[in-house]
Design a protein around this motif. Structure first.
Motif, PDB file in Angstrom:
ATOM      1  N   LEU A  57       0.801  -1.215   0.000  1.00 35.81           N
ATOM      2  CA  LEU A  57       0.000   0.000   0.000  1.00 35.81           C
ATOM      3  C   LEU A  57       0.839   1.273   0.000  1.00 35.81           C
ATOM      4  CD1 LEU A  57      -2.789  -0.979   2.546  1.00 35.81           C
ATOM      5  CD2 LEU A  57      -2.856  -1.112   0.052  1.00 35.81           C
ATOM      6  N   GLY A  58       2.100   1.135   0.301  1.00 35.13           N
ATOM      7  CA  GLY A  58       2.950   2.325   0.374  1.00 35.13           C
ATOM      8  C   GLY A  58       4.267   1.987   1.026  1.00 35.13           C
ATOM      9  N   VAL A  59       4.914   3.009   1.570  1.00 32.62           N
ATOM     10  CA  VAL A  59       6.199   2.823   2.228  1.00 32.62           C
ATOM     11  C   VAL A  59       6.192   3.541   3.575  1.00 32.62           C
ATOM     12  CG1 VAL A  59       7.509   2.589   0.079  1.00 32.62           C
ATOM     13  CG2 VAL A  59       7.256   4.842   1.126  1.00 32.62           C
ATOM     14  N   PHE A  60       7.075   3.088   4.446  1.00 36.52           N
ATOM     15  CA  PHE A  60       7.352   3.831   5.669  1.00 36.52           C
ATOM     16  C   PHE A  60       8.835   4.131   5.676  1.00 36.52           C
ATOM     17  CE2 PHE A  60       7.652  -0.614   6.764  1.00 36.52           C
ATOM     18  CZ  PHE A  60       8.687  -0.710   7.672  1.00 36.52           C
ATOM     19  N   ARG A  61       9.233   5.151   6.407  1.00 37.57           N
ATOM     20  CA  ARG A  61      10.626   5.597   6.374  1.00 37.57           C
ATOM     21  C   ARG A  61      11.283   5.446   7.740  1.00 37.57           C
ATOM     22  NH1 ARG A  61      11.133   7.445   1.496  1.00 37.57           N
ATOM     23  NH2 ARG A  61       9.519   8.683   0.497  1.00 37.57           N
ATOM     24  N   LEU A  62      12.461   4.860   7.695  1.00 28.56           N
ATOM     25  CA  LEU A  62      13.288   4.738   8.888  1.00 28.56           C
ATOM     26  C   LEU A  62      14.220   5.942   8.941  1.00 28.56           C
ATOM     27  CD1 LEU A  62      14.362   1.003   8.426  1.00 28.56           C
ATOM     28  CD2 LEU A  62      12.367   1.884   9.658  1.00 28.56           C
ATOM     29  N   ASP A  63      14.370   6.554  10.113  1.00 26.90           N
ATOM     30  CA  ASP A  63      15.300   7.681  10.215  1.00 26.90           C
ATOM     31  C   ASP A  63      16.697   7.238   9.805  1.00 26.90           C
ATOM     32  OD1 ASP A  63      13.315   9.407  11.045  1.00 26.90           O
ATOM     33  OD2 ASP A  63      13.847   9.276  13.169  1.00 26.90           O
ATOM     34  N   LEU A  64      17.229   6.228  10.497  1.00 27.72           N
ATOM     35  CA  LEU A  64      18.548   5.684  10.164  1.00 27.72           C
ATOM     36  C   LEU A  64      18.504   4.166  10.223  1.00 27.72           C
ATOM     37  CD1 LEU A  64      20.905   8.013  12.273  1.00 27.72           C
ATOM     38  CD2 LEU A  64      20.448   8.163   9.825  1.00 27.72           C
ATOM     39  N   LEU A  65      19.200   3.540   9.307  1.00 26.96           N
ATOM     40  CA  LEU A  65      19.409   2.096   9.324  1.00 26.96           C
ATOM     41  C   LEU A  65      20.911   1.880   9.346  1.00 26.96           C
ATOM     42  CD1 LEU A  65      18.311  -0.791   9.199  1.00 26.96           C
ATOM     43  CD2 LEU A  65      18.356  -0.588   6.683  1.00 26.96           C
ATOM     44  N   VAL A  66      21.388   1.205  10.387  1.00 23.56           N
ATOM     45  CA  VAL A  66      22.823   1.044  10.603  1.00 23.56           C
ATOM     46  C   VAL A  66      23.225  -0.400  10.347  1.00 23.56           C
ATOM     47  CG1 VAL A  66      24.715   1.376  12.240  1.00 23.56           C
ATOM     48  CG2 VAL A  66      22.731   2.902  12.308  1.00 23.56           C
ATOM     49  N   ASN A  67      24.195  -0.559   9.445  1.00 23.00           N
ATOM     50  CA  ASN A  67      24.726  -1.877   9.072  1.00 23.00           C
ATOM     51  C   ASN A  67      23.635  -2.870   8.680  1.00 23.00           C
ATOM     52  OD1 ASN A  67      27.257  -0.808   9.694  1.00 23.00           O
ATOM     53  ND2 ASN A  67      27.947  -2.681  10.650  1.00 23.00           N
ATOM     54  N   ASP A  68      22.545  -2.373   8.141  1.00 20.66           N
ATOM     55  CA  ASP A  68      21.407  -3.203   7.716  1.00 20.66           C
ATOM     56  C   ASP A  68      20.834  -4.043   8.852  1.00 20.66           C
ATOM     57  OD1 ASP A  68      21.535  -2.382   4.992  1.00 20.66           O
ATOM     58  OD2 ASP A  68      23.208  -3.757   4.676  1.00 20.66           O
ATOM     59  N   LYS A  69      21.109  -3.646  10.124  1.00 25.94           N
ATOM     60  CA  LYS A  69      20.687  -4.453  11.263  1.00 25.94           C
ATOM     61  C   LYS A  69      19.952  -3.698  12.357  1.00 25.94           C
ATOM     62  CE  LYS A  69      24.108  -8.124  11.046  1.00 25.94           C
ATOM     63  NZ  LYS A  69      25.082  -8.888  11.798  1.00 25.94           N
ATOM     64  N   VAL A  70      20.243  -2.424  12.524  1.00 31.69           N
ATOM     65  CA  VAL A  70      19.698  -1.676  13.661  1.00 31.69           C
ATOM     66  C   VAL A  70      19.008  -0.404  13.147  1.00 31.69           C
ATOM     67  CG1 VAL A  70      20.207  -0.524  15.856  1.00 31.69           C
ATOM     68  CG2 VAL A  70      21.516  -2.552  15.177  1.00 31.69           C
ATOM     69  N   ILE A  71      17.765  -0.222  13.582  1.00 32.12           N
ATOM     70  CA  ILE A  71      17.002   0.985  13.264  1.00 32.12           C
ATOM     71  C   ILE A  71      17.243   2.014  14.367  1.00 32.12           C
ATOM     72  CG2 ILE A  71      14.690   1.966  13.006  1.00 32.12           C
ATOM     73  CD1 ILE A  71      13.769  -0.834  12.068  1.00 32.12           C
ATOM     74  N   VAL A  72      17.490   3.256  13.964  1.00 31.63           N
ATOM     75  CA  VAL A  72      17.589   4.353  14.924  1.00 31.63           C
ATOM     76  C   VAL A  72      16.467   5.337  14.601  1.00 31.63           C
ATOM     77  CG1 VAL A  72      19.002   6.214  15.869  1.00 31.63           C
ATOM     78  CG2 VAL A  72      20.093   4.081  15.102  1.00 31.63           C
ATOM     79  N   GLU A  73      15.599   5.548  15.572  1.00 34.41           N
ATOM     80  CA  GLU A  73      14.490   6.496  15.443  1.00 34.41           C
ATOM     81  C   GLU A  73      14.835   7.719  16.288  1.00 34.41           C
ATOM     82  OE1 GLU A  73      10.959   8.089  14.102  1.00 34.41           O
ATOM     83  OE2 GLU A  73      12.011   6.315  13.376  1.00 34.41           O
ATOM     84  N   ILE A  74      14.897   8.880  15.651  1.00 35.82           N
ATOM     85  CA  ILE A  74      15.359  10.108  16.298  1.00 35.82           C
ATOM     86  C   ILE A  74      14.172  11.014  16.611  1.00 35.82           C
ATOM     87  CG2 ILE A  74      16.771  12.182  15.995  1.00 35.82           C
ATOM     88  CD1 ILE A  74      18.463  10.461  14.000  1.00 35.82           C
ATOM     89  N   LYS A  75      14.174  11.530  17.830  1.00 39.73           N
ATOM     90  CA  LYS A  75      13.170  12.503  18.261  1.00 39.73           C
ATOM     91  C   LYS A  75      13.870  13.694  18.911  1.00 39.73           C
ATOM     92  CE  LYS A  75       9.728   9.820  17.175  1.00 39.73           C
ATOM     93  NZ  LYS A  75       9.094  10.053  15.884  1.00 39.73           N
ATOM     94  N   SER A  76      13.197  14.818  18.885  1.00 40.49           N
ATOM     95  CA  SER A  76      13.630  15.992  19.621  1.00 40.49           C
ATOM     96  C   SER A  76      12.364  16.660  20.153  1.00 40.49           C
ATOM     97  CB  SER A  76      14.410  16.947  18.709  1.00 40.49           C
ATOM     98  OG  SER A  76      14.838  18.078  19.457  1.00 40.49           O
ATOM     99  N   VAL A  77      11.823  16.039  21.201  1.00 42.33           N
ATOM    100  CA  VAL A  77      10.545  16.468  21.769  1.00 42.33           C
ATOM    101  C   VAL A  77      10.703  16.707  23.268  1.00 42.33           C
ATOM    102  CG1 VAL A  77       9.131  15.321  20.006  1.00 42.33           C
ATOM    103  CG2 VAL A  77       9.807  14.043  22.042  1.00 42.33           C
ATOM    104  N   SER A  78       9.784  17.471  23.832  1.00 37.10           N
ATOM    105  CA  SER A  78       9.871  17.762  25.262  1.00 37.10           C
ATOM    106  C   SER A  78       9.630  16.509  26.099  1.00 37.10           C
ATOM    107  CB  SER A  78       8.892  18.870  25.655  1.00 37.10           C
ATOM    108  OG  SER A  78       7.578  18.500  25.320  1.00 37.10           O
TER     109      SER A  78
END
Length: 125
Positions: A61-82
């Motif tokens: 149906l579509g795509v989702f986006r990962l902030d960072l993918l490291v070594n094709d093994k670890v997802i890093v999701e970045i936030k800057s919220v209170s």
């Protein structure tokens, strides 16, 4: 070849370096660029805004986006919220399930102490 725990250790070090140099208060996109730089300096493969297909009932149906993918093994999701909300944690867990990956790191750079802003999430598969 490094496993997820070894990669996670290096990611955590990179997060500390970014926070030490920038501190809180920037947009997520700034932290994403700085963290990508740090990870590459550590010799890690780092891709940003990685598109992965989203399937529902066997139909793409579509795509989702990962902030960072490291070594094709670890997802890093970045936030800057209170304040991180439960949905931020659930978002990363959903990304892990959809991607089939085992480990993700959720980081909120908008904190007084960066140790309080890093969370490991494991996909139970």
């Amino acid at each position: 070849m490094m496993d997820e725990n070894e990669i996670s250790y290096l990611i955590r070090g990179a997060i500390f370096n970014v926070y030490k140099n920038l501190g809180p208060g920037f947009l997520e996109s700034i932290y994403e660029l700085a963290l990508e730089f740090e990870l590459r300096e550590k010799g890690l493969k780092c891709e940003k805004q990685v598109s992965l297909p989203f399937y529902y009932r066997a139909t793409e149906l579509g795509v989702f986006r990962l902030d960072l993918l490291v070594n094709d093994k670890v997802i890093v999701e970045i936030k800057s919220v209170s304040e991180l909300m439960p949905i931020h944690h659930k978002q990363l867990i959903s990304y892990l399930k959809l991607s089939g990956l085992k480990l993700g790191i959720l980081v909120n750079f908008n904190v007084e102490n960066i140790s309080d802003g890093i969370f490991r999430k494991v996909n139970g598969l």
